[in-house]
Write an enzyme that holds these catalytic residues in place. Sequence first.
Site, PDB file in Angstrom:
ATOM      1  N   ARG A 115       0.816  -1.237   0.000  1.00 18.19           N
ATOM      2  CA  ARG A 115       0.000   0.000   0.000  1.00 18.19           C
ATOM      3  C   ARG A 115       0.839   1.272   0.000  1.00 18.19           C
ATOM      4  NH1 ARG A 115      -3.028  -2.912   3.754  1.00 18.19           N
ATOM      5  NH2 ARG A 115      -4.800  -3.918   2.766  1.00 18.19           N
ATOM      6  N   LYS A 137       4.322  11.838 -10.946  1.00 17.84           N
ATOM      7  CA  LYS A 137       3.462  10.992 -11.785  1.00 17.84           C
ATOM      8  C   LYS A 137       4.169   9.665 -12.007  1.00 17.84           C
ATOM      9  CE  LYS A 137       1.300  14.624 -14.609  1.00 17.84           C
ATOM     10  NZ  LYS A 137       1.173  15.093 -16.014  1.00 17.84           N
ATOM     11  N   GLU A 179      13.147  19.004 -24.090  1.00 15.73           N
ATOM     12  CA  GLU A 179      12.391  19.451 -22.907  1.00 15.73           C
ATOM     13  C   GLU A 179      13.048  20.688 -22.280  1.00 15.73           C
ATOM     14  OE1 GLU A 179       9.476  18.206 -22.218  1.00 15.73           O
ATOM     15  OE2 GLU A 179       9.473  16.148 -23.005  1.00 15.73           O
ATOM     16  N   LYS A 220      10.940  23.268 -13.866  1.00 12.23           N
ATOM     17  CA  LYS A 220       9.913  22.229 -13.725  1.00 12.23           C
ATOM     18  C   LYS A 220       9.399  22.192 -12.285  1.00 12.23           C
ATOM     19  CE  LYS A 220       7.729  18.077 -14.366  1.00 12.23           C
ATOM     20  NZ  LYS A 220       7.458  16.867 -15.068  1.00 12.23           N
ATOM     21  N   GLU A 230      -2.081  19.215 -11.529  1.00  9.23           N
ATOM     22  CA  GLU A 230      -2.390  19.619 -12.899  1.00  9.23           C
ATOM     23  C   GLU A 230      -3.807  20.145 -13.078  1.00  9.23           C
ATOM     24  OE1 GLU A 230      -0.848  16.876 -15.767  1.00  9.23           O
ATOM     25  OE2 GLU A 230      -1.471  18.107 -17.447  1.00  9.23           O
ATOM     26  N   ARG A 234       0.189  23.997 -14.333  1.00 11.88           N
ATOM     27  CA  ARG A 234       1.018  22.889 -14.797  1.00 11.88           C
ATOM     28  C   ARG A 234       0.772  22.574 -16.274  1.00 11.88           C
ATOM     29  NH1 ARG A 234       2.292  17.497 -11.114  1.00 11.88           N
ATOM     30  NH2 ARG A 234       3.650  16.454 -12.612  1.00 11.88           N
ATOM     31  N   ASN A 238       2.701  21.391 -21.094  1.00 10.17           N
ATOM     32  CA  ASN A 238       2.225  20.651 -22.273  1.00 10.17           C
ATOM     33  C   ASN A 238       2.576  21.327 -23.596  1.00 10.17           C
ATOM     34  OD1 ASN A 238       1.073  18.523 -20.874  1.00 10.17           O
ATOM     35  ND2 ASN A 238      -0.867  19.603 -20.597  1.00 10.17           N
ATOM     36  N   HIS A 241       3.260  19.378 -26.745  1.00  6.16           N
ATOM     37  CA  HIS A 241       2.881  17.991 -26.460  1.00  6.16           C
ATOM     38  C   HIS A 241       1.557  17.549 -27.062  1.00  6.16           C
ATOM     39  CE1 HIS A 241       6.352  18.058 -23.895  1.00  6.16           C
ATOM     40  NE2 HIS A 241       6.151  16.808 -23.503  1.00  6.16           N
ATOM     41  N   HIS A 245       2.547  14.522 -29.009  1.00 10.01           N
ATOM     42  CA  HIS A 245       2.069  13.169 -28.680  1.00 10.01           C
ATOM     43  C   HIS A 245       1.402  12.515 -29.884  1.00 10.01           C
ATOM     44  CE1 HIS A 245       1.948  13.793 -24.039  1.00 10.01           C
ATOM     45  NE2 HIS A 245       2.992  13.073 -24.389  1.00 10.01           N
ATOM     46  N   HIS A 257      10.396  10.410 -27.910  1.00  9.67           N
ATOM     47  CA  HIS A 257       9.484  11.420 -27.367  1.00  9.67           C
ATOM     48  C   HIS A 257      10.007  12.842 -27.634  1.00  9.67           C
ATOM     49  CE1 HIS A 257       6.669  13.362 -24.663  1.00  9.67           C
ATOM     50  NE2 HIS A 257       7.684  13.923 -24.039  1.00  9.67           N
TER      51      HIS A 257
HETATM   52  N1  LIG Z   1       6.384  10.848 -14.917  1.00  8.42           N
HETATM   53  C1  LIG Z   1       6.520  11.893 -15.699  1.00  8.42           C
HETATM   54  O1  LIG Z   1       6.156  13.013 -15.347  1.00  8.42           O
HETATM   55  C2  LIG Z   1       7.143  11.705 -17.046  1.00  8.42           C
HETATM   56  C3  LIG Z   1       7.508  12.830 -17.806  1.00  8.42           C
HETATM   57  C4  LIG Z   1       8.117  12.626 -19.026  1.00  8.42           C
HETATM   58  C5  LIG Z   1       8.372  11.339 -19.479  1.00  8.42           C
HETATM   59  N2  LIG Z   1       8.001  10.264 -18.725  1.00  8.42           N
HETATM   60  C6  LIG Z   1       8.249   8.907 -19.189  1.00  8.42           C
HETATM   61  O2  LIG Z   1       9.651   8.722 -19.347  1.00  8.42           O
HETATM   62  C7  LIG Z   1       9.868   7.712 -20.324  1.00  8.42           C
HETATM   63  C8  LIG Z   1      10.977   8.135 -21.238  1.00  8.42           C
HETATM   64  O3  LIG Z   1      12.149   8.341 -20.487  1.00  8.42           O
HETATM   65  P1  LIG Z   1      13.601   8.173 -21.143  1.00  8.42           P
HETATM   66  O4  LIG Z   1      13.693   8.943 -22.377  1.00  8.42           O
HETATM   67  O5  LIG Z   1      14.596   8.399 -20.068  1.00  8.42           O
HETATM   68  O6  LIG Z   1      13.576   6.636 -21.624  1.00  8.42           O
HETATM   69  P2  LIG Z   1      14.286   5.330 -21.071  1.00  8.42           P
HETATM   70  O7  LIG Z   1      14.083   5.154 -19.621  1.00  8.42           O
HETATM   71  O8  LIG Z   1      13.862   4.239 -21.965  1.00  8.42           O
HETATM   72  O9  LIG Z   1      15.835   5.633 -21.307  1.00  8.42           O
HETATM   73  C9  LIG Z   1      16.315   5.764 -22.616  1.00  8.42           C
HETATM   74  C10 LIG Z   1      17.411   4.743 -22.929  1.00  8.42           C
HETATM   75  O10 LIG Z   1      18.643   5.208 -22.373  1.00  8.42           O
HETATM   76  C11 LIG Z   1      19.217   4.230 -21.524  1.00  8.42           C
HETATM   77  N3  LIG Z   1      19.913   4.964 -20.484  1.00  8.42           N
HETATM   78  C12 LIG Z   1      19.357   5.733 -19.505  1.00  8.42           C
HETATM   79  N4  LIG Z   1      20.317   6.354 -18.803  1.00  8.42           N
HETATM   80  C13 LIG Z   1      21.506   5.986 -19.351  1.00  8.42           C
HETATM   81  C14 LIG Z   1      22.864   6.302 -19.080  1.00  8.42           C
HETATM   82  N5  LIG Z   1      23.203   7.185 -18.115  1.00  8.42           N
HETATM   83  N6  LIG Z   1      23.815   5.729 -19.828  1.00  8.42           N
HETATM   84  C15 LIG Z   1      23.479   4.863 -20.836  1.00  8.42           C
HETATM   85  N7  LIG Z   1      22.230   4.543 -21.155  1.00  8.42           N
HETATM   86  C16 LIG Z   1      21.247   5.089 -20.420  1.00  8.42           C
HETATM   87  C17 LIG Z   1      18.058   3.366 -21.077  1.00  8.42           C
HETATM   88  O11 LIG Z   1      18.486   2.082 -20.718  1.00  8.42           O
HETATM   89  C18 LIG Z   1      17.173   3.362 -22.318  1.00  8.42           C
HETATM   90  O12 LIG Z   1      17.625   2.397 -23.213  1.00  8.42           O
HETATM   91  C19 LIG Z   1       8.539   7.463 -21.003  1.00  8.42           C
HETATM   92  O13 LIG Z   1       8.001   6.243 -20.554  1.00  8.42           O
HETATM   93  C20 LIG Z   1       7.673   8.612 -20.541  1.00  8.42           C
HETATM   94  O14 LIG Z   1       6.307   8.267 -20.466  1.00  8.42           O
HETATM   95  C21 LIG Z   1       7.402  10.442 -17.530  1.00  8.42           C
HETATM   96 ZN   LIG Z   2       7.634  15.544 -22.667  1.00 13.76          ZN
END
Ligand SMILES: NC(=O)c1ccc[n+]([C@@H]2O[C@H](COP(=O)([O-])OP(=O)(O)OC[C@H]3O[C@@H](n4cnc5c(N)ncnc54)[C@H](O)[C@@H]3O)[C@@H](O)[C@H]2O)c1
Ligand SMILES: [Zn+2]
Length: 357
Positions: A115, A137, A179, A220, A230, A234, A238, A241, A245, A257
């Site tokens: 929980r 999030k 970003e 941020k 949001e 906030r 977007n 986006h 998206h 992304h």
């Molecule tokens: N919660 C939120 O507010 C929020 C906001 C934006 C994005 N997201 C989410 O984040 C995700 C995308 O994140 P991302 O772009 O980091 O993708 P990811 O976590 O897939 O990382 C990208 C790639 O880089 C590699 N990697 C990460 N750090 C590394 C490092 N230091 N050295 C070598 N390789 C490394 C990972 O293994 C992966 O293959 C999506 O799922 C998206 O929905 C969430």
């Molecule tokens: Zn984004």
Amino acid sequence: VVVVDLLRYQIVVASGALGRVGEIARQHAPAHRYAIITDDTVGPLYAAAVRRALGDAQTSVHSIPAGEAHKTRESWATLTDAMLADGCGRDTTVVALGGGVIGDLAGFVAATYMRGVPFIQIPTSLLAMIDASIGGKTGVDTPTGKNLVGAFHQPAAVIADPDVLRTLPAAHRRAGLAEAIKHGAIADAAYFDRVVTQASNIDRPDVDLSELVAGSVRIKASVVANDEREHGQRKILNFGHTLGHAIESASDYTLLHGEAIAIGMVLEAKLAERIEVAEAGTADRIVMAVDRARLPKSIPPELDRELIHQLTRSDKKARGGRVEYALPARIGAMAGGDRGWGIAVEDEAVLSVISQG
Ligand SMILES: NC(=O)c1ccc[n+]([C@@H]2O[C@H](COP(=O)([O-])OP(=O)(O)OC[C@H]3O[C@@H](n4cnc5c(N)ncnc54)[C@H](O)[C@@H]3O)[C@@H](O)[C@H]2O)c1
Ligand SMILES: [Zn+2]
């Protein structure tokens, strides 16, 4: 060392911070057990150092394959089963070590395990450091769409060590920079100029991104601090986006992304000028920034324009037939304010920008 204290939790941005994880964890999320959740790319690079910092004896490491395809309920089940088998109790702190995929997934594990247990974010991608790790999030994807099952769960601390960005592939460095460009565009013209200056060097693994990470984290965090769930301000995050998206999804996620968001920012800035919400020249400055970062600035020709338009309408932001956009007034300031940050735009204007972009 930069400590951002705008939220209930501290965000530490410091070169070498990985070595200080133990100290920060003991201060903000003391626990008998630490469960590091990571992926098969990041784990071999950094999990041993984080485990040592937390204390080898009380720390376990759980790794899943890298990539968005694994941000699923199945991974959630595998991880929670492994933690149960390991005897992790309520006195466990989850440590998310990886990009945004791991941050979202491990955060959701922490939100639901027994929980809810505390968690610490150690973002390792540029996108995760300046965006995904802040704001609470968490969640997973389902076959119907991205991020459809999840929870708000705030981390106990966020620890960003820009040194780890040396191993991040260049395409992901550029995608993260999209970003940062957005942060400047929505909130701070001087910061926007600093990001543009850094953009030409983004492919170089040795370039120091500490200042950039700290600058984006401040923006941020301050937006989120004003509006954690949001309802209002906030929404400005977007920018880029709504179309972004739709483009990301129309590409079947072959675009990263950040790449889709870069195109989305260019088109939405053009849209803002077209409907006379933005100062003339705003879109040109976005185009220049995106160009410097070697990010794409137009929709790939093979993508279906009509599909992209339809996808904007299925986005969560559609209201009363017209889709709401977060649009700039100029670089550094968003349009709307007290009248609401979401601006409803007629289909015809959107279609025209999509067909020209
Ligand atoms: N919660 C939120 O507010 C929020 C906001 C934006 C994005 N997201 C989410 O984040 C995700 C995308 O994140 P991302 O772009 O980091 O993708 P990811 O976590 O897939 O990382 C990208 C790639 O880089 C590699 N990697 C990460 N750090 C590394 C490092 N230091 N050295 C070598 N390789 C490394 C990972 O293994 C992966 O293959 C999506 O799922 C998206 O929905 C969430
Ligand atoms: Zn984004």
